[in-house]
Design a protein around this motif. Structure first.
Motif, mmCIF file in Angstrom:
data_model
loop_
_atom_site.group_PDB
_atom_site.id
_atom_site.type_symbol
_atom_site.label_atom_id
_atom_site.label_comp_id
_atom_site.label_asym_id
_atom_site.label_seq_id
_atom_site.Cartn_x
_atom_site.Cartn_y
_atom_site.Cartn_z
ATOM 1 N N UNK A 102 0.828 -1.206 0.000
ATOM 2 C CA UNK A 102 0.000 0.000 0.000
ATOM 3 C C UNK A 102 0.862 1.255 0.000
ATOM 4 N N UNK A 103 1.952 1.228 0.780
ATOM 5 C CA UNK A 103 2.828 2.384 0.846
ATOM 6 C C UNK A 103 3.463 2.701 -0.492
ATOM 7 N N UNK A 104 3.968 1.680 -1.161
ATOM 8 C CA UNK A 104 4.584 1.891 -2.478
ATOM 9 C C UNK A 104 3.560 2.417 -3.474
ATOM 10 N N UNK A 105 2.341 1.896 -3.420
ATOM 11 C CA UNK A 105 1.291 2.324 -4.345
ATOM 12 C C UNK A 105 0.908 3.779 -4.135
ATOM 13 N N UNK A 106 0.573 4.134 -2.896
ATOM 14 C CA UNK A 106 0.079 5.485 -2.617
ATOM 15 C C UNK A 106 1.180 6.540 -2.647
ATOM 16 N N UNK A 107 2.431 6.125 -2.393
ATOM 17 C CA UNK A 107 3.523 7.089 -2.368
ATOM 18 C C UNK A 107 4.275 7.156 -3.696
ATOM 19 N N UNK A 108 3.771 6.487 -4.717
ATOM 20 C CA UNK A 108 4.445 6.494 -6.015
ATOM 21 C C UNK A 108 4.656 7.909 -6.571
ATOM 22 N N UNK A 109 3.718 8.854 -6.389
ATOM 23 C CA UNK A 109 4.005 10.225 -6.854
ATOM 24 C C UNK A 109 5.200 10.848 -6.132
ATOM 25 N N UNK A 110 5.354 10.552 -4.847
ATOM 26 C CA UNK A 110 6.497 11.066 -4.086
ATOM 27 C C UNK A 110 7.791 10.458 -4.619
ATOM 28 N N UNK A 111 7.756 9.157 -4.923
ATOM 29 C CA UNK A 111 8.917 8.491 -5.504
ATOM 30 C C UNK A 111 9.319 9.176 -6.815
ATOM 31 N N UNK A 112 8.335 9.475 -7.641
ATOM 32 C CA UNK A 112 8.610 10.068 -8.956
ATOM 33 C C UNK A 112 9.225 11.454 -8.815
ATOM 34 N N UNK A 113 8.619 12.316 -7.987
ATOM 35 C CA UNK A 113 9.116 13.681 -7.813
ATOM 36 C C UNK A 113 10.521 13.665 -7.217
#
Length: 474
Positions: free
Chosen positions: A278-289
């Motif tokens: 769930x963390x990887x899914x929901x935080x994917x925009x943070x990973x990208x930026x």
């Protein structure tokens, strides 16, 4: 036990019950009256009149009260931690509502209003929390005025005695007042304080107190019916979990390293997998930026991989967002010997962590501007979710340390490797980089010995709270 504690403990039961009744009544009223009724008229009140509905709510409230009792919300004590209390309220009411949903599903006899169920759920959490907050405020007012305060004697002196004295002076709302600080333990010294000011508790503050002095304190507390508490030494902390077993006619006491065995291990791994996914899914925009910012500021890989020591002292590769200039990243695939030379140079100059083997440095010149920001916000640690997913780490556990740090550990610190290291944990939420190593190790060992899913929930809430407030991140 003080009378005020008995009073405030006893009043919580009817107060919680009334709060739950009010929450149920408010939900019913909102659904059957006002704009909601006009938009979508309800018909279930004909099948379930208010009187019968309140009777049903009373039954559910009684069940939730029982759940609260099992969770320890009615234990008699001076004060309670607000966050711990709220999380237990939230989970207790959630369990109660889930039981109602299950009953509705199986029987199909009750009303089918989802609004009432959700509204009652929200109102119950708010009403019970508010009622307990009001009681807590009343208790704190009385404690500040000296009513219901525990008179404490600190036996043994030392640094713990000093810390407790300062803490109780700074926080009168905790409900403790030091009436005696005895370094040389004698019966007459204890008795003198008892006769002059009275004693409710004796706290033995010297983990290395002699057996003779301990016997004097214990005998005194037994004769005068005074509560006895003590600060354990490092070795006593290892024997917290004791299980009685009998092999034939022979009684045995088994020291368990951690309660995380059997179904506990299955439950923790399951929550790790779900939480990491769930963390990887929901935080994917943070990973990208974060990836774009790192690539824009300095050349090199986005992720920094480093060897850490995990469960059973097995090494593994931890993932983090790169927060240093590439030439300063330690490791064969990064800055090589030059980076190691710079690391050792800073380590020699570093004077912020002389209490133990850990190396932490504020204002590290190797860190980039983006790196400083993502460290402050803990974004650099988010890739560890992949470590959790593959099973090298857990969401919560002891802090993962470097091989060169582990080589300097004392033998009793090896217990830190009983569990998988965690992205967060007791030490992290208690002070992070500003915490002395001995205290950090003690907290991590306490987590290992007292693990529960409930403790992980509390750590999750505390971790979320400190993300934007902790000033010790480096």
């Amino acid at each position: 036990m003080k009378r005020s504690e008995l009073f405030f403990g006893a009043i919580l039961v009817p107060l919680d019950f009334i709060a739950l009744l009010i929450a149920g009544a408010l939900a019913y009223y909102l659904r059957t009256s006002g704009p909601i009724q006009e938009l979508r008229p309800a018909t279930f009140e004909l099948d379930l009149p208010l009187t019968e509905y309140i009777q049903l709510v009373a039954v559910v409230a009684a069940v939730i009260i029982i759940i609260f009792a099992v969770q320890g919300l009615y234990t008699l004590q001076v004060t309670r931690k607000a966050l711990d209390e709220f999380t237990k309220i939230f989970s207790g009411i959630s369990i109660g509502i889930m039981l109602v949903v299950l009953y509705i599903f199986l029987s199909a006899e009750l009303f089918q209003s989802r609004f009432i169920l959700l509204a009652a759920y929200g109102f119950a959490i708010i009403m019970v929390s508010f009622g307990r907050y009001f009681v807590k405020r009343m208790q704190q007012v009385l404690l500040r005025r000296g009513m219901g305060v525990h008179r404490v004697v600190l036996a043994g002196n030392g640094k713990f005695a000093t810390q407790l004295t300062e803490l109780f002076k700074r926080r009168p709302d905790l409900g403790y007042k030091v009436v005696g600080d005895i370094e040389t333990i004698t019966w007459s010294a204890l008795e003198d304080v008892y006769r002059r000011q009275g004693i409710d508790e004796v706290i033995q503050t010297n983990p290395n107190m002699t057996e003779t002095d301990n016997v004097v304190v214990l005998d005194f507390c037994e004769q005068y019916k005074v509560d006895y508490k003590y600060i354990p030494n490092t070795f006593e902390a290892h024997s917290v979990n004791v299980r009685f077993r009998q092999v034939g006619p022979i009684p045995l006491l088994e020291l368990q390293r951690t309660p995380l065995e059997g179904w506990g291990r299955i439950a923790k791994r399951t929550t790790d997998i779900i939480g990491a996914a769930l963390g990887i899914t929901f935080l994917s925009p943070v990973f990208l930026v974060t990836t774009l910012l790192i690539k824009r500021e300095s050349p090199g890989p986005v992720f920094y991989r480093q060897i850490r020591i995990g469960k059973n002292m097995k090494p593994f590769e931890i993932f983090k967002f790169r927060s240093m200039y590439l030439e300063y990243c330690v490791g064969a695939r990064y800055g090589g010997k030059a980076a190691e030379k710079k690391y050792e140079e800073l380590r020699q100059r570093m004077n912020e962590r002389k209490d133990g083997p850990l190396f932490k440095m504020k204002d590290d010149p190797r860190i980039t501007k983006v790196g400083r920001a993502i460290r402050r916000l803990r974004i650099d640690e988010l890739p560890q979710l992949f470590n959790v997913l593959v099973g090298d780490m857990s969401l919560f556990g002891p802090r993962p340390h470097l091989p060169e740090e582990v080589q300097k550990y004392d033998k009793h610190h090896r217990k830190l490797f009983t569990l998988k290291p965690g992205m967060s944990g007791m030490a992290q939420v208690a002070g992070n980089a500003g915490l002395p190593f001995k205290e950090e190790a003690r907290l991590d060992i306490a987590y290992i010995e007292n693990w529960s899913l409930w403790l992980d929930i509390v750590l999750l809430l505390k971790t979320l709270r400190i993300v934007f407030t902790d000033k010790n991140a480096v």
